[in-house]
Write a protein that holds these residues in place. Structure first.
Motif, short mmCIF file in Angstrom:
data_model
loop_
_atom_site.label_atom_id
_atom_site.label_comp_id
_atom_site.label_asym_id
_atom_site.label_seq_id
_atom_site.Cartn_x
_atom_site.Cartn_y
_atom_site.Cartn_z
N ALA A 142 0.83 -1.20 0.00
CA ALA A 142 0.00 0.00 0.00
C ALA A 142 0.86 1.24 0.00
N ASP B 212 -3.89 8.00 3.21
CA ASP B 212 -4.54 7.01 2.35
C ASP B 212 -4.83 7.59 0.96
N ASP B 213 -5.43 8.77 0.93
CA ASP B 213 -5.72 9.40 -0.36
C ASP B 213 -4.44 9.77 -1.09
N ASP C 69 -1.50 8.22 -1.05
CA ASP C 69 -0.91 7.05 -1.68
C ASP C 69 -1.68 6.63 -2.93
N LYS C 70 -2.99 6.77 -2.87
CA LYS C 70 -3.81 6.34 -4.00
C LYS C 70 -3.68 7.28 -5.21
N SER C 71 -3.44 8.55 -4.93
CA SER C 71 -3.46 9.53 -6.02
C SER C 71 -2.08 9.98 -6.47
#
Length: 445
Positions: free
Chosen positions: A28, A93-94, A96-98
């Motif tokens: 992640a 979290d956001d 890492d995703k973006s």
């Protein structure tokens, strides 16, 4: 590091870099979808260390919320009023995703926090810093173990060698806290050799004190194991293992000693009952209540421990026979995207991070300085002063080693389960090391 570290505020950027698998796992932290071509991007064209004379804006994206980067940005602007630093925070979290989308965008930032290299390198999303390292003389300013954590070849598979892809903005380090009240009562001096450390444990046990506080619900027994291995085998050798160097192994004299030691401490009652059911914050809370002579833990909890028992805690790096200081740790680090509009300005900001002014900012916001650790000091009696002293010794001896859990995507789980079984007497030292080495082999095939 295997397990979840306590959150200083929520999750700082160091949470993924330090804590790999803390909540979502190593993948992640590093699981960014590759973008662009498959060929990585070394620095393109000449570089300059000159700053713009007119107005300029440096855009920085980050998930670090301890205030370190923001304070560094404000100090850089104060030093160079014509340069505005646009610091853009996104929750971990956001973020890492973006991040891959931000890096590949035509509006890419000038600097981006990296939690892990991997796909950012392979995906041609970040720029090699080799030319800037030469221009600014970073190899002479940083201990090699600080920068080597952010080196990798073009495929991003093995750490520790190859191009430099990011530069550190602040570190955390693991060592050993000790209760000064218990030590004084028992006539124990801070141990300087492994034998002295063992003698202190035996003396504490005989006096009815808990020798080592530990919460192993999420695998923090690995702090004990790695501290012993690092000290016994040396930072270079254990660093090769963490970095995935071909042929590296934990089946070494240090590895054997560490696994046997953890099993032995459990059998002798040197560890708390129920350690496998207690998390790290729980063990810290128990330590601050006077339960335990020693606690293997990171600098991120120094301020919490100081508040609970001011002036009554010491800190040391785990002693070695060689006298060389080693420490487990990693950094918050920033990369220059391949599509950054102001790479020279971004590099100047990275260089500012290793100044004495930046050292004070890093220290005051809870991190250890990238450089100039000998110039920072907290309140008299603060354990953070002893942490800084240990950190300076680790840097002097080039003794920094990344967390074992950072070596591959599943090592965190293996360290946790195997550590619990070893402490519980359900596996032996040799089988423990076999399991770790087998996981490493699969992760680095």
């Amino acid at each position: 590091m295997p397990a979840r570290t306590p959150r200083r505020t929520t999750r700082t950027a160091v949470t993924c870099a330090l804590l790999v698998a803390a909540t979502t796992g190593l993948t992640a932290c590093g699981g960014l979808t590759p973008g662009g071509s498959s060929k990585s991007a070394p620095s393109a064209g000449p570089v300059s260390t000159a700053l713009p004379t007119g107005s300029a804006t440096l855009t920085v994206v980050s998930s670090e919320n301890a205030g370190t980067t923001k304070a560094l940005a404000e100090a850089f602007h104060a030093k160079h009023p014509n340069i505005t630093v646009d610091f853009q925070y996104t929750g971990p979290d956001d973020y890492d995703k973006s991040l891959n989308l931000k890096l590949s965008s035509e509006q890419a930032p000038d600097l981006a926090l990296l939690n892990k290299l991997g796909t950012t390198v392979k995906g041609n999303l970040v720029r090699s810093l080799d030319d800037y390292a030469r221009a600014y003389g970073w190899d002479a300013k940083y201990p090699s173990t600080e920068l080597d954590q952010w080196r990798a070849p073009d495929d991003g598979k093995q750490l520790g060698a190859g191009h430099l892809w990011a530069a550190p903005a602040g570190f955390s380090v693991v060592g050993v806290y000790y209760n000064k009240d218990i030590a004084a009562k028992l006539g124990i001096q801070p141990p300087t050799t492994p034998a002295e450390f063992e003698a202190a444990l035996a003396k504490a046990k005989a006096a009815g004190e808990l020798p080592v506080q530990l919460g192993n619900l999420q695998g923090h027994s690995s702090f004990i194991v790695q501290s012993i291995i690092d000290a016994a085998d040396g930072a270079a050798k254990t660093g090769d293992w963490v970095n995935g160097k071909s042929g590296a192994t934990l089946k070494t004299p240090g590895g054997t000693a560490a696994a046997n030691t953890l099993a032995d401490w459990a059998k002798k009652g040197y560890l708390p009952d129920g350690a496998n059911g207690t998390d790290l914050p729980g063990s810290v809370a128990d330590f601050t209540k006077g339960k335990g002579l020693f606690l293997f833990n990171g600098s991120w909890d120094a301020q919490k421990i100081d508040r609970a028992m001011p002036g009554r805690t010491g800190f040391l790096t785990f002693p070695s026979e060689s006298g060389k200081a080693t420490g487990i740790g990693t950094s918050v680090a920033y990369a220059i995207p391949a599509k950054a509009k102001n790479p020279d300005l971004a590099a100047a900001f990275l260089d500012f991070m290793n100044t004495s002014e930046a050292a004070r900012i890093q220290f005051d916001t809870g991190f250890l300085p990238v450089a100039h650790a000998d110039t920072v000091k907290g309140a008299d009696g603060s354990v953070m002063n002893e942490v800084a002293k240990g950190w300076a010794a680790v840097n002097k001896d080039n003794g920094l080693v990344n967390f074992f859990a950072n070596t591959d995507a599943t090592m965190n789980d293996t360290l946790t389960s195997q550590g619990q079984q070893l402490i519980g007497g359900k596996t032996g030292p040799e089988q423990y090391l076999d399991a770790l080495q087998n996981d490493w082999t699969k992760g680095h095939q």
